[in-house]
Write a protein that holds these residues in place. Structure first.
Motif, PDB file in Angstrom:
ATOM      1  N   ALA A  27       9.952   7.632 -18.447  1.00  0.00           N
ATOM      2  CA  ALA A  27       9.116   7.602 -17.265  1.00  0.00           C
ATOM      3  C   ALA A  27       9.160   8.965 -16.601  1.00  0.00           C
ATOM      4  CB  ALA A  27       9.610   6.515 -16.318  1.00  0.00           C
ATOM      5  N   GLY A  28       8.286   9.174 -15.602  1.00  0.00           N
ATOM      6  CA  GLY A  28       8.318  10.424 -14.863  1.00  0.00           C
ATOM      7  C   GLY A  28       7.315  11.418 -15.396  1.00  0.00           C
ATOM      8  N   PRO A  29       7.649  12.706 -15.342  1.00  0.00           N
ATOM      9  CA  PRO A  29       6.677  13.740 -15.705  1.00  0.00           C
ATOM     10  C   PRO A  29       6.415  13.881 -17.203  1.00  0.00           C
ATOM     11  CG  PRO A  29       8.789  14.750 -15.215  1.00  0.00           C
ATOM     12  CD  PRO A  29       8.929  13.287 -14.888  1.00  0.00           C
ATOM     13  N   LEU A  30       7.176  13.157 -18.015  1.00  0.00           N
ATOM     14  CA  LEU A  30       7.062  13.293 -19.471  1.00  0.00           C
ATOM     15  C   LEU A  30       7.192  11.913 -20.088  1.00  0.00           C
ATOM     16  CD1 LEU A  30       6.900  15.659 -21.588  1.00  0.00           C
ATOM     17  CD2 LEU A  30       9.385  15.505 -21.740  1.00  0.00           C
ATOM     18  N   THR A  42       3.999  13.325 -23.910  1.00  0.00           N
ATOM     19  CA  THR A  42       2.891  13.684 -23.022  1.00  0.00           C
ATOM     20  C   THR A  42       3.407  14.173 -21.672  1.00  0.00           C
ATOM     21  OG1 THR A  42       1.466  12.013 -24.055  1.00  0.00           O
ATOM     22  CG2 THR A  42       0.787  12.852 -21.907  1.00  0.00           C
ATOM     23  N   MET A  43       3.068  15.420 -21.335  1.00  0.00           N
ATOM     24  CA  MET A  43       3.364  15.928 -19.996  1.00  0.00           C
ATOM     25  C   MET A  43       2.321  15.379 -19.034  1.00  0.00           C
ATOM     26  SD  MET A  43       4.554  19.895 -20.670  1.00  0.00           S
ATOM     27  CE  MET A  43       3.177  20.324 -21.761  1.00  0.00           C
ATOM     28  N   ASP A  44       2.787  14.762 -17.941  1.00  0.00           N
ATOM     29  CA  ASP A  44       1.872  14.140 -16.988  1.00  0.00           C
ATOM     30  C   ASP A  44       2.477  14.232 -15.593  1.00  0.00           C
ATOM     31  OD1 ASP A  44      -0.195  12.784 -15.818  1.00  0.00           O
ATOM     32  OD2 ASP A  44       0.279  10.837 -16.717  1.00  0.00           O
ATOM     33  N   SER A  45       2.409  15.424 -15.031  1.00  0.00           N
ATOM     34  CA  SER A  45       2.931  15.684 -13.691  1.00  0.00           C
ATOM     35  C   SER A  45       1.853  16.437 -12.906  1.00  0.00           C
ATOM     36  CB  SER A  45       4.218  16.515 -13.763  1.00  0.00           C
ATOM     37  OG  SER A  45       4.743  16.768 -12.475  1.00  0.00           O
ATOM     38  N   PRO A  46       0.845  15.692 -12.418  1.00  0.00           N
ATOM     39  CA  PRO A  46      -0.285  16.343 -11.768  1.00  0.00           C
ATOM     40  C   PRO A  46       0.137  17.083 -10.486  1.00  0.00           C
ATOM     41  CG  PRO A  46      -0.345  13.957 -11.449  1.00  0.00           C
ATOM     42  CD  PRO A  46       0.761  14.231 -12.429  1.00  0.00           C
ATOM     43  N   PRO A  47      -0.647  18.123 -10.133  1.00  0.00           N
ATOM     44  CA  PRO A  47      -1.895  18.522 -10.783  1.00  0.00           C
ATOM     45  C   PRO A  47      -1.721  19.592 -11.862  1.00  0.00           C
ATOM     46  CG  PRO A  47      -1.669  19.704  -8.720  1.00  0.00           C
ATOM     47  CD  PRO A  47      -0.470  18.797  -8.821  1.00  0.00           C
ATOM     48  N   LEU A  48      -0.520  20.206 -11.975  1.00  0.00           N
ATOM     49  CA  LEU A  48      -0.381  21.394 -12.818  1.00  0.00           C
ATOM     50  C   LEU A  48       0.691  21.285 -13.899  1.00  0.00           C
ATOM     51  CD1 LEU A  48      -0.701  24.147 -10.034  1.00  0.00           C
ATOM     52  CD2 LEU A  48      -2.471  23.379 -11.637  1.00  0.00           C
ATOM     53  N   ALA A  53      12.665  21.090 -11.872  1.00  0.00           N
ATOM     54  CA  ALA A  53      13.911  20.442 -12.311  1.00  0.00           C
ATOM     55  C   ALA A  53      13.630  19.118 -13.017  1.00  0.00           C
ATOM     56  CB  ALA A  53      14.839  20.239 -11.119  1.00  0.00           C
ATOM     57  N   ALA A  54      12.679  18.343 -12.487  1.00  0.00           N
ATOM     58  CA  ALA A  54      12.386  17.034 -13.079  1.00  0.00           C
ATOM     59  C   ALA A  54      11.784  17.180 -14.467  1.00  0.00           C
ATOM     60  CB  ALA A  54      11.451  16.256 -12.164  1.00  0.00           C
ATOM     61  N   MET A  55      10.872  18.131 -14.633  1.00  0.00           N
ATOM     62  CA  MET A  55      10.237  18.320 -15.941  1.00  0.00           C
ATOM     63  C   MET A  55      11.253  18.785 -16.975  1.00  0.00           C
ATOM     64  SD  MET A  55       7.421  18.181 -17.784  1.00  0.00           S
ATOM     65  CE  MET A  55       5.894  18.338 -16.805  1.00  0.00           C
ATOM     66  N   VAL A  87       6.189  27.704 -15.007  1.00  0.00           N
ATOM     67  CA  VAL A  87       7.401  27.430 -14.242  1.00  0.00           C
ATOM     68  C   VAL A  87       7.078  27.423 -12.750  1.00  0.00           C
ATOM     69  CG1 VAL A  87       9.730  28.250 -13.696  1.00  0.00           C
ATOM     70  CG2 VAL A  87       8.842  28.469 -16.025  1.00  0.00           C
ATOM     71  N   ASP A  88       7.610  26.435 -12.048  1.00  0.00           N
ATOM     72  CA  ASP A  88       7.522  26.405 -10.586  1.00  0.00           C
ATOM     73  C   ASP A  88       8.290  27.622 -10.055  1.00  0.00           C
ATOM     74  OD1 ASP A  88       7.727  25.913  -7.878  1.00  0.00           O
ATOM     75  OD2 ASP A  88       8.141  23.775  -8.123  1.00  0.00           O
ATOM     76  N   VAL A  89       7.615  28.507  -9.319  1.00  0.00           N
ATOM     77  CA  VAL A  89       8.248  29.754  -8.878  1.00  0.00           C
ATOM     78  C   VAL A  89       9.433  29.486  -7.954  1.00  0.00           C
ATOM     79  CG1 VAL A  89       7.850  31.958  -7.698  1.00  0.00           C
ATOM     80  CG2 VAL A  89       6.134  31.049  -9.250  1.00  0.00           C
ATOM     81  N   ASP A  90       9.477  28.318  -7.326  1.00  0.00           N
ATOM     82  CA  ASP A  90      10.651  27.972  -6.509  1.00  0.00           C
ATOM     83  C   ASP A  90      11.929  27.994  -7.341  1.00  0.00           C
ATOM     84  OD1 ASP A  90       9.374  27.739  -4.105  1.00  0.00           O
ATOM     85  OD2 ASP A  90       9.180  25.549  -4.175  1.00  0.00           O
ATOM     86  N   VAL A  91      11.800  27.753  -8.640  1.00  0.00           N
ATOM     87  CA  VAL A  91      12.978  27.803  -9.517  1.00  0.00           C
ATOM     88  C   VAL A  91      13.627  29.182  -9.447  1.00  0.00           C
ATOM     89  CG1 VAL A  91      13.725  27.784 -11.936  1.00  0.00           C
ATOM     90  CG2 VAL A  91      12.157  26.016 -11.095  1.00  0.00           C
ATOM     91  N   PHE A  92      12.817  30.238  -9.507  1.00  0.00           N
ATOM     92  CA  PHE A  92      13.350  31.596  -9.444  1.00  0.00           C
ATOM     93  C   PHE A  92      13.928  31.898  -8.068  1.00  0.00           C
ATOM     94  CE2 PHE A  92       9.942  31.758 -12.664  1.00  0.00           C
ATOM     95  CZ  PHE A  92      10.679  32.215 -13.751  1.00  0.00           C
ATOM     96  N   ALA A  93      13.269  31.377  -7.031  1.00  0.00           N
ATOM     97  CA  ALA A  93      13.727  31.654  -5.674  1.00  0.00           C
ATOM     98  C   ALA A  93      15.083  31.011  -5.401  1.00  0.00           C
ATOM     99  CB  ALA A  93      12.693  31.154  -4.667  1.00  0.00           C
ATOM    100  N   ARG A  94      15.327  29.862  -6.009  1.00  0.00           N
ATOM    101  CA  ARG A  94      16.550  29.108  -5.732  1.00  0.00           C
ATOM    102  C   ARG A  94      17.694  29.429  -6.693  1.00  0.00           C
ATOM    103  NH1 ARG A  94      15.446  24.504  -2.540  1.00  0.00           N
ATOM    104  NH2 ARG A  94      13.215  24.214  -2.101  1.00  0.00           N
TER     105      ARG A  94
END
Length: 284
Positions: A27-30, A42-48, A53-55, A87-94
């Motif tokens: 379940a979840g994004p994948l 199947t990747m399914d984490s809308p919209p992008l 972390a979850a993916m 990649v969610d850019v917040d990953v790099f920031a954190r």
């Protein structure tokens, strides 16, 4: 890296018949589902379909489960307008620099686990495919795309370099000069261009893309599974040690395939019915 203005404007594409067949294992994004001998991730984490972390956690879990119970082939696909905006850019920031080496070692492990699967793996890109998603595509045996799908390793936009193995795998497929070009410029390249470079194996039309990609992967899943695994092993040996290394391991590997049920039945059918025999392969 998220898409720039207009990058998310690709047309919505319907899911392939059978792409979600069977009960979901994740379940979840994948989502990990099965269509007979074919596993579909199947990747399914809308919209992008961002890699957050979850993916990443879902990918880590999925490749471990696939390694523990390999299908006869794997199709990786995505729902939505884009395959992934990266990649969610917040990953790099954190990310704490003191923890960066272990963080990227774990992500590199996902790439390697996917690459080690003994079955044929197909990545289907119907539209924008950036950074981590593109790197995972390059870890698959085969990549199929639409002509207009756009691919990019655009980490230079945040002063970074691909860290899941994309650069070296792109160099394997297209040569070091092309790898440097794509990574250093951070430009987007269409599926038609990457097909010319030998990175994309097949191009399908937009309107039937998901159905065509599913059929392509299912055909592999219904093939001689043990022979496909042997082919993967030979290619890996060549990449690791060149022709001499592949030559050394091939006789024993060929002997293993000789003993498989699929090989023995296919030889008998060929002698009886000719090269167009319809004997189904069973993966044994």
């Amino acid at each position: 890296m998220t898409a720039g203005p207009g990058e998310a404007a690709a047309p919505v594409v319907a899911a392939a018949p059978g792409a979600a067949a069977g009960s979901a294992d994740t379940a979840g994004p994948l989502r990990l589902t099965r269509d007979g001998p074919l596993a579909v991730l199947t990747m399914d984490s809308p919209p992008l379909n961002l890699f957050d972390a979850a993916m990443w956690s879902a990918w880590d879990d999925a490749v471990r489960r696939l390694a523990a119970d390999p299908p006869r082939a794997l199709l990786v696909r995505a729902e939505g307008r884009v395959v992934s905006a990266g990649v969610d850019v917040d990953v790099f920031a954190r990310l704490d620099p003191a923890e960066a080496e272990e963080f990227w070692r774990q992500r590199m492990g996902i790439t390697q686990e996917l690459e080690r699967l003994p079955c044929p793996t197909v990545f289907a890109a119907h539209s924008l495919t950036l950074t981590a998603a593109f790197e995972l595509a390059l870890a698959c045996d085969l990549v199929v795309a639409t002509e207009g799908a756009r691919f990019g390793l655009v980490e230079q936009r945040v002063g970074f370099t691909p860290a899941m193995g994309g650069t070296q795998r792109l160099a394997q497929r297209a040569g070091p000069s092309r790898a440097r070009e794509l990574v250093m410029t951070g430009e987007l390249y269409r599926g038609s261009t990457l097909a010319q470079w030998g990175v994309v194996n097949a191009l399908f039309g937009q309107s039937t893309f998901h159905a065509d990609a599913h059929a392509y992967a299912l055909r592999l899943a219904e093939g001689p599974t043990r022979a496909h695994a042997a082919t993967k092993a030979v290619v890996r040996s060549f990449l690791d040690g060149g022709v001499p290394a592949a030559d050394r391991m091939l006789p024993a590997l060929a002997a293993e395939v000789t003993r498989t049920e699929d090989h023995r039945r296919a030889v008998t059918a060929f002698l009886t019915d000719g090269p167009q025999h319809g004997t189904p392969y069973r993966g044994r």
